[in-house]
Design a protein around this motif. Structure first.
Motif, short mmCIF file in Angstrom:
data_model
loop_
_atom_site.label_atom_id
_atom_site.label_comp_id
_atom_site.label_asym_id
_atom_site.label_seq_id
_atom_site.Cartn_x
_atom_site.Cartn_y
_atom_site.Cartn_z
N LEU A 70 50.17 48.00 113.05
CA LEU A 70 48.88 48.67 112.90
C LEU A 70 47.82 47.93 113.69
CD1 LEU A 70 47.39 50.95 111.37
CD2 LEU A 70 46.80 49.24 109.64
N PRO A 84 38.12 51.12 114.96
CA PRO A 84 37.39 52.28 114.42
C PRO A 84 38.34 53.40 114.00
CG PRO A 84 36.33 51.47 116.41
CD PRO A 84 37.63 50.74 116.30
N ALA A 85 39.42 53.52 114.71
CA ALA A 85 40.44 54.50 114.33
C ALA A 85 41.79 53.80 114.36
CB ALA A 85 40.43 55.67 115.30
N ASP A 86 42.20 53.31 113.20
CA ASP A 86 43.47 52.59 113.13
C ASP A 86 44.60 53.42 113.71
OD1 ASP A 86 42.83 51.20 109.80
OD2 ASP A 86 41.99 50.77 111.77
N THR A 87 45.49 52.78 114.42
CA THR A 87 46.63 53.48 114.99
C THR A 87 47.87 52.62 114.85
OG1 THR A 87 45.22 54.60 116.59
CG2 THR A 87 47.57 54.54 117.07
N GLN A 88 48.97 53.27 114.49
CA GLN A 88 50.25 52.58 114.47
C GLN A 88 50.90 52.70 115.84
OE1 GLN A 88 53.09 53.26 111.31
NE2 GLN A 88 51.46 53.67 109.82
N TYR A 89 51.34 51.58 116.36
CA TYR A 89 52.07 51.56 117.62
C TYR A 89 53.51 51.16 117.31
CZ TYR A 89 47.66 52.10 120.01
OH TYR A 89 46.47 52.60 120.46
N PHE A 90 54.43 51.95 117.85
CA PHE A 90 55.82 51.82 117.46
C PHE A 90 56.63 51.02 118.47
CE2 PHE A 90 56.38 54.59 113.78
CZ PHE A 90 55.14 55.20 113.75
N TYR A 145 53.29 62.35 117.82
CA TYR A 145 54.06 61.33 118.52
C TYR A 145 55.21 62.02 119.25
CZ TYR A 145 51.91 57.46 115.88
OH TYR A 145 51.04 56.52 115.35
N LEU A 161 58.67 55.70 118.98
CA LEU A 161 57.69 56.77 119.09
C LEU A 161 56.51 56.34 119.95
CD1 LEU A 161 59.35 57.60 116.57
CD2 LEU A 161 57.26 58.64 115.70
N ALA A 199 45.48 54.78 109.37
CA ALA A 199 46.85 55.03 109.82
C ALA A 199 47.82 54.21 109.01
CB ALA A 199 46.97 54.69 111.29
#
Lengths: 116, 113
Positions: free
Chosen positions: A97, A101-107, B36, B44, B98
């Motif tokens: 994570l 300002p806009a949390d984003t999950q990066y995979f 995604y 993803l 998220a």
């Protein structure tokens, strides 16, 4: 975009052995990481939420003693599948994570585990 | 409780044709919504996300999605499909940030030459 790596990308092991999968956030610090499991042609199912410096939070039905999670630093979380069995064979994907300002999950790219 | 429904597990389009992948969500609070893409044997990659700002969100690779609250939808579109767009696409919803993503079952896009 942010970069998350996983190691190994694939692993084959014998039934009864333990396997460790590493998840690293390469260009940002992640206090929170997630571990997902994906069966063939299915969606991702969240297994657990890993928080740096504290115990992981497991989803209902996920055995915490079987799937050991350690998040010892802000850039590394590990998932250890203990005493693996053939039914544990799956695609394991982690995410990190990135706060803001806009949390984003990066995979991460995923790890394919095959238990013989 | 939150949920995501992706209509159509498989979608086929001709190269150059419009791509439309459907996503409907359920959320008890204003949602965050994500699309995604997953290529074979890979993780993803985030295409785009809606976080309560503009309702029309533009993402990478020419994709965009429109948040329609009245229809509880967040459909993904691209005007002209490329062969490289062939992949699995996942819609996800989160109730606040998220942290807790809930994924749909995915739509496999096939692009026909």
């Amino acid at each position: 975009g942010a970069v998350v790596s996983q190691h190994p990308s694939w692993v084959i092991c014998k039934s009864g052995t333990s396997v460790k999968i590493e998840c690293r956030s390469l260009d940002f610090q992640a206090t929170t990481m997630f571990w997902y499991r994906q069966f063939p042609k299915q969606s991702l199912m969240l297994m657990a939420t890993s928080n740096e410096g504290s115990k992981a939070t497991y989803e209902q039905g996920v055995e915490k003693d079987k799937f050991l999670i350690n998040h010892a630093s802000l850039t590394l979380s590990t998932l250890t599948v203990t005493s693996a069995h053939p039914e544990d064979s799956s695609f394991y994907i982690c995410s990190a994570l990135r706060p803001g300002p806009a949390d984003t999950q990066y995979f991460g790219p995923g790890t394919r585990l095959t238990v013989l | 409780a939150q949920s995501v429904t992706q209509l159509g597990s498989h979608v086929s389009v001709s190269e150059g044709a419009l791509v439309l992948l459907r996503c409907n969500y359920s959320s008890s609070v204003p949602p965050y919504l994500f699309w995604y893409v997953q290529y074979p044997n890979q993780g993803l990659q985030l295409l785009l996300k809606y976080t309560s700002a503009a309702t029309l969100v533009k993402g990478i690779n020419g994709f965009e999605a429109e948040f329609k609250k009245s229809e509880t939808s967040f459909h993904l579109t691209k005007p002209s499909a490329h062969m490289s767009d062939a992949a699995e696409y996942f819609c996800a919803v989160s109730e606040g940030g998220a942290n807790n993503l809930f994924f749909g079952t995915g739509t496999r896009l096939t692009v026909i030459p």
